[in-house]
Design a protein around this motif. Structure first.
Motif, mmCIF file in Angstrom:
data_model
loop_
_atom_site.group_PDB
_atom_site.id
_atom_site.type_symbol
_atom_site.label_atom_id
_atom_site.label_comp_id
_atom_site.label_asym_id
_atom_site.label_seq_id
_atom_site.Cartn_x
_atom_site.Cartn_y
_atom_site.Cartn_z
ATOM 1 N N ILE A 274 30.408 23.452 8.277
ATOM 2 C CA ILE A 274 29.379 22.591 7.387
ATOM 3 C C ILE A 274 28.055 23.420 7.003
ATOM 4 N N THR A 275 27.583 24.168 8.099
ATOM 5 C CA THR A 275 26.304 24.998 7.831
ATOM 6 C C THR A 275 26.619 26.130 6.723
ATOM 7 N N ALA A 276 27.587 26.801 6.884
ATOM 8 C CA ALA A 276 27.965 27.910 6.030
ATOM 9 C C ALA A 276 28.442 27.500 4.712
ATOM 10 N N GLY A 277 29.307 26.603 4.812
ATOM 11 C CA GLY A 277 29.774 26.166 3.234
ATOM 12 C C GLY A 277 28.967 25.366 2.473
ATOM 13 N N GLY A 278 28.173 24.567 3.475
ATOM 14 C CA GLY A 278 26.851 23.656 2.699
ATOM 15 C C GLY A 278 25.890 24.700 2.259
ATOM 16 N N LEU A 279 25.315 25.767 2.991
ATOM 17 C CA LEU A 279 24.303 26.536 2.373
ATOM 18 C C LEU A 279 24.599 27.202 1.170
ATOM 19 N N MET A 280 25.833 27.672 1.074
ATOM 20 C CA MET A 280 26.470 28.344 -0.212
ATOM 21 C C MET A 280 26.282 27.438 -1.576
ATOM 22 N N ILE A 281 26.540 25.939 -1.105
ATOM 23 C CA ILE A 281 26.597 25.171 -2.377
ATOM 24 C C ILE A 281 25.136 24.679 -2.545
ATOM 25 N N ALA A 282 24.569 24.538 -1.572
ATOM 26 C CA ALA A 282 22.878 24.301 -1.738
ATOM 27 C C ALA A 282 22.001 25.465 -2.773
ATOM 28 N N TYR A 283 22.641 26.833 -2.272
ATOM 29 C CA TYR A 283 22.037 27.869 -2.951
ATOM 30 C C TYR A 283 22.448 27.600 -4.537
ATOM 31 N N LEU A 284 23.709 27.149 -4.706
ATOM 32 C CA LEU A 284 24.093 26.918 -6.275
ATOM 33 C C LEU A 284 23.269 25.870 -6.907
ATOM 34 N N LEU A 285 23.359 24.619 -6.128
ATOM 35 C CA LEU A 285 22.443 23.536 -6.610
ATOM 36 C C LEU A 285 21.108 23.786 -6.882
ATOM 37 N N LEU A 286 20.560 24.485 -6.094
ATOM 38 C CA LEU A 286 18.822 24.786 -6.121
ATOM 39 C C LEU A 286 18.652 26.176 -6.776
ATOM 40 N N GLY A 287 19.502 26.953 -7.349
ATOM 41 C CA GLY A 287 19.175 28.005 -8.220
ATOM 42 C C GLY A 287 18.702 29.081 -7.514
ATOM 43 N N VAL A 288 19.007 29.234 -5.909
ATOM 44 C CA VAL A 288 18.656 30.395 -5.154
ATOM 45 C C VAL A 288 19.106 31.556 -5.455
ATOM 46 N N ARG A 289 18.452 32.649 -5.564
ATOM 47 C CA ARG A 289 18.651 33.811 -5.831
ATOM 48 C C ARG A 289 18.200 34.979 -4.717
ATOM 49 N N HIS A 290 18.735 36.155 -4.438
ATOM 50 C CA HIS A 290 18.157 36.983 -3.650
ATOM 51 C C HIS A 290 17.112 37.626 -4.187
ATOM 52 N N SER A 291 16.106 37.821 -2.948
ATOM 53 C CA SER A 291 14.934 38.260 -2.877
ATOM 54 C C SER A 291 14.601 39.356 -2.071
ATOM 55 N N GLU A 292 13.790 40.259 -2.344
ATOM 56 C CA GLU A 292 13.641 41.564 -1.369
ATOM 57 C C GLU A 292 12.551 41.090 -0.300
ATOM 58 N N ASP A 293 11.756 40.547 -0.611
ATOM 59 C CA ASP A 293 10.699 39.960 0.463
ATOM 60 C C ASP A 293 10.766 38.689 1.260
ATOM 61 N N ARG A 294 11.711 37.934 0.830
ATOM 62 C CA ARG A 294 12.177 36.519 1.744
ATOM 63 C C ARG A 294 13.685 36.528 1.644
ATOM 64 N N THR A 295 13.696 35.450 2.739
ATOM 65 C CA THR A 295 15.067 35.458 2.981
ATOM 66 C C THR A 295 15.811 34.155 2.144
ATOM 67 N N MET A 296 17.073 33.968 1.873
ATOM 68 C CA MET A 296 17.514 33.226 0.840
ATOM 69 C C MET A 296 17.266 31.859 1.507
ATOM 70 N N ASN A 297 17.254 31.830 2.677
ATOM 71 C CA ASN A 297 17.141 30.407 3.595
ATOM 72 C C ASN A 297 15.462 30.004 3.307
ATOM 73 N N GLN A 298 14.924 30.913 3.484
ATOM 74 C CA GLN A 298 13.285 30.526 3.232
ATOM 75 C C GLN A 298 13.097 29.956 1.765
ATOM 76 N N ILE A 299 13.756 30.671 0.736
ATOM 77 C CA ILE A 299 13.755 30.380 -0.578
ATOM 78 C C ILE A 299 14.209 28.944 -0.741
ATOM 79 N N LEU A 300 15.398 28.691 -0.245
ATOM 80 C CA LEU A 300 16.114 27.410 -0.178
ATOM 81 C C LEU A 300 14.999 26.318 0.361
ATOM 82 N N ALA A 301 14.486 26.577 1.344
ATOM 83 C CA ALA A 301 13.552 25.561 1.941
ATOM 84 C C ALA A 301 12.421 25.211 0.999
ATOM 85 N N GLU A 302 11.936 26.402 0.501
ATOM 86 C CA GLU A 302 10.735 26.228 -0.214
ATOM 87 C C GLU A 302 11.236 25.235 -1.653
#
Length: 727
Positions: A342-370
């Motif tokens: 649930i966690t691994a698969g759900g996070l990938m879908i959440a990245y897609l839905l919220l348009g999260v992309r890789h960043s050099e200064d923040r983790t992707m999960n932090q961007i997702l939370a923001e």
């Protein structure tokens, strides 16, 4: 010591004592004659001067390589850090060091859950502008988790004593393949600790106000490893309970994050599906093409291989499961599988839905939370920033918790390999807190070295991390395929099991091959090199022990079956008369060798023989109250044989024993007690003496006799070490 402590080729396992008293001059003459004849026969073997060895069957007794460093710490400091010793006489001690399914999920499942902090982000980032493939990547991830978990549920049923990939490969594919699997696991568990702590540091120092102290990141990570070492020296259950609140906070915050993100886009779910379908059609027609999409999807899938690294932990840790162990372990595995999927698969879908992309200064999960708090209207308020802060802090702390899996499973793999003589035998020792303290210390030190070597760079560590676990997975699956093929005429479900494990084997081998191909030049070679060197070291260690054991067999053949007719002159021991106290282990040629040498040491002087032994509790026999009683009975039976032999030789004899985890300490207390009863006492112990004494002899063979001699001589008690020569 005891025969079950087979690792003690000369001192520790051989550490038991005899006492006999009251011999007539005639009896002394018989004993001296028999001793001279027996020892002469022993010395007439192939080596000109006689090659002696530890007790054959005991060649794996558990002793301490030397006086443990823990004993040098002031007792109050030791108790403060590690806690008070466990009482082996307390039947509830097994409850204190075992885990129910929920606590096992906390201690072991955190490894898998924490991988969602770096596995899914790395896989998703590989897709780049083709993020639409995240839906397929998520489904592949969920399928992989459930397939591997289902396989390991059946492995738990077939191997309820634990051992994980090491035991499975050893039993089903042979010990040589097993040692490869074991070494791969050891390296992987070291990297489990290192990558978890490094990723925790990245998450923690990526949020305010900790980011201003980023220059202290490596030092804080090193301190975290030291803290985990101390926690695990206190015992598994204590360390897990300490980490429980962190685990719960992570579950709550990430459940809100994943299901909240999905809920926000529930209404436009159909639009998302249509958009993904359009992207697929465009790329099929003139974009990447079918093969291009499959190749990109496979690459992203393999780059996220670190997601699955904690699944095997339950199979490795069966000894710490609460009874009934199999049921507890299977329940724990179910918790792990569902939470990770649930966690691994759900996070990938959440990245897609919220348009999260890789960043050099923040983790992707932090961007997702923001992004999430912004979408629910809390982005600029205290509530929104607090949620982000708590979520990422929980993530950082869970990564810290995940490192616990390396300290739970790594030492147990070491102990299993030590019992099979692939590693120094003292890795199977237990501390007074019933923790595999030598393994805990080694895993911690190795993790510190890896952290310093990489500078705590998560990318480099993840590359090194994800190879070995799939090597172990693959060997386990192949072994189980072979196992069920052999049972095809006996088990009605063999076709289902073979199909499951065959599918799992193909999946794991594919991931392993692709991961090595993708990551070899960028750091994967380091993992393969270290693992290869460790395998070579294991084979060298096993060869040394096998050589020693082969020589011990000759001593057993010569002296182990020594017998004498009943002798009526042997009376009762008289504590006032000169007494020889002999440290022995299980009944064997080495113990008899020490007995006869003690008689020859001072002909006609000793009137009593006292045999003493410690039943050493190690990771191999610490499996419940019944196992401890069996160990006690075995030790008493061995001592009875020594007493009987001495009496048959006309020498009054008796025996004493104790049970514990620290042979030197237990023997010291036993010797001090005996010295009060027998004022005219001299202690004797056997010790392997190699023709060329080297550092590795001292490393591989315990030094219990020397450590005990130092302690007894300090309090004014004489102790003689009788060498058993080894060429």
């Amino acid at each position: 010591m005891n025969d079950s402590s087979r690792d003690n080729p000369a001192a520790a396992s051989d550490t038991a004592a005899n006492s006999s008293s009251g011999q007539s001059a005639e009896a002394n003459g018989d004993v001296k004659k028999l001793a001279a004849e027996a020892l002469a026969a022993e010395e007439a073997g192939p080596p000109a001067e006689g090659a002696g060895e530890p007790e054959g069957p005991i060649v794996t007794t558990i002793g301490a390589p030397a006086e443990s460093a823990v004993h040098k710490i002031p007792e109050k400091v030791k108790t403060l850090l590690v806690g008070k010793p466990r009482d082996l006489a307390d039947q509830s001690v097994f409850q204190h060091v075992s885990l129910v399914a929920f606590l096992a999920w906390v201690g072991l499942g955190a490894d898998g859950l924490s991988s969602s902090c770096y596995g899914p982000p790395e896989a998703f980032a590989t897709l780049k502008e083709h993020a639409f493939l995240a839906i397929f990547l998520s489904m592949m991830t969920i399928l992989t988790v459930f397939v591997i978990s289902a396989c390991y549920r059946h492995i738990i049923e077939e191997f309820p004593s634990g051992g994980g990939g090491y035991l499975v490969a050893s039993k089903l594919l042979g010990p040589r393949v097993g040692v490869v699997s074991g070494c791969a696991l050891l390296v992987d568990y070291v990297l489990t600790v290192t990558v978890s702590i490094a990723a925790a540091g990245d998450a923690l120092f990526g949020i305010s106000p900790f980011n201003r102290f980023h220059s202290w990141k490596l030092e804080v990570e090193l301190a975290a490893i030291v803290l985990l070492i101390v926690l695990n020296l206190r015992g598994i259950k204590e360390s897990v309970k300490f980490l429980l609140p962190i685990f719960i906070v992570f579950l709550i915050t990430h459940a809100l994050l994943i299901f909240g993100s999905l809920g926000l886009h529930m209404s436009d779910g159909l639009a998302v599906v249509n958009e993904v379908a359009d992207e697929v059609r465009v790329n099929l027609d003139g974009g990447l093409g079918l093969m291009g999409m499959l190749a990109l999807l496979l690459r992203a899938y393999t780059m996220g291989a670190g997601t699955y690294t904690g699944i095997e932990a339950v199979s490795n840790s069966m000894p710490v499961m609460r009874e009934p162990r199999v049921a507890t372990a299977k329940r724990t595995m179910s918790y792990m599988a569902f939470s990770l999927a649930i966690t691994a698969g759900g996070l990938m879908i959440a990245y897609l839905l919220l348009g999260v992309r890789h960043s050099e200064d923040r983790t992707m999960n932090q961007i997702l939370a923001e992004r999430f708090v912004a979408d629910v209207g809390l982005g600029v308020g205290v509530s929104g920033s607090s949620f982000v802060w708590v979520t990422i802090l929980a993530e950082a702390l869970l990564l810290f918790v995940a490192a616990q899996a390396g300290f739970i499973d790594g030492p147990r793999v070491l102990a299993n390999m030590a019992h099979d003589s692939w590693m120094p035998h003292w890795f199977a020792n237990l501390s007074e807190r019933l923790a595999t303290h030598n393994g805990v210390a080694l895993m911690g030190i190795a993790a510190i070295v890896a952290l310093v070597y990489t500078g705590g760079e998560v990318t480099a560590l993840v590359i090194m991390y994800s190879i070995n676990v799939f090597l172990t997975f693959s060997l386990s699956m192949i072994g189980m395929v072979r196992h069920w093929w052999q049972l095809r005429h006996e088990h009605p479900w063999w076709r289902r099991r073979i199909a499951l494990f065959l599918f799992g084997a193909v999946m794991c081998l594919s991931i392993l091959s692709a991961t090595i191909y993708e990551k070899f030049d960028v750091g994967g070679w380091r993992t393969l090199t270290v693992t290869g060197l460790l395998v070579g070291l294991c084979f060298w260690t096993r060869n040394h022990y096998d050589t020693v054991i082969a020589k011990v067999r000759r001593l057993d053949e010569t002296l182990g079956q020594l017998s004498a007719p009943p002798n009526a002159t042997a009376g009762d021991v008289d504590p006032k008369l000169p007494t020889a106290v002999i440290l022995v282990g299980g009944y064997s040629g080495l113990g008899v060798h020490t007995l006869l040498n003690a008689v020859r040491f001072a002909p006609g002087h000793f009137k009593n023989m006292v045999f003493i032994s410690v039943a050493v509790v190690d990771s191999g026999n610490f499996k419940g109250a019944a196992a401890l009683e069996d160990l006690r009975q075995h030790t008493e039976d061995s001592l009875a044989k020594y007493v009987d032999l001495a009496r048959r030789l006309g020498m009054p004899a008796t025996s004493y024993m104790t049970i514990g985890t620290e042979p030197v300490h237990e023997l010291e207390q036993l010797c001090l007690s005996i010295a009060k009863q027998y004022p005219k006492v001299v202690f004797f112990a056997g010790q392997l003496l190699f023709e060329q004494d080297t550092w590795y002899h001292r490393l591989l063979h315990n030094q219990t006799a020397f450590s005990l001699q130092r302690r007894l001589q300090w309090v004014g008690l004489p102790m003689v070490i009788l060498p058993t020569r080894v060429r």
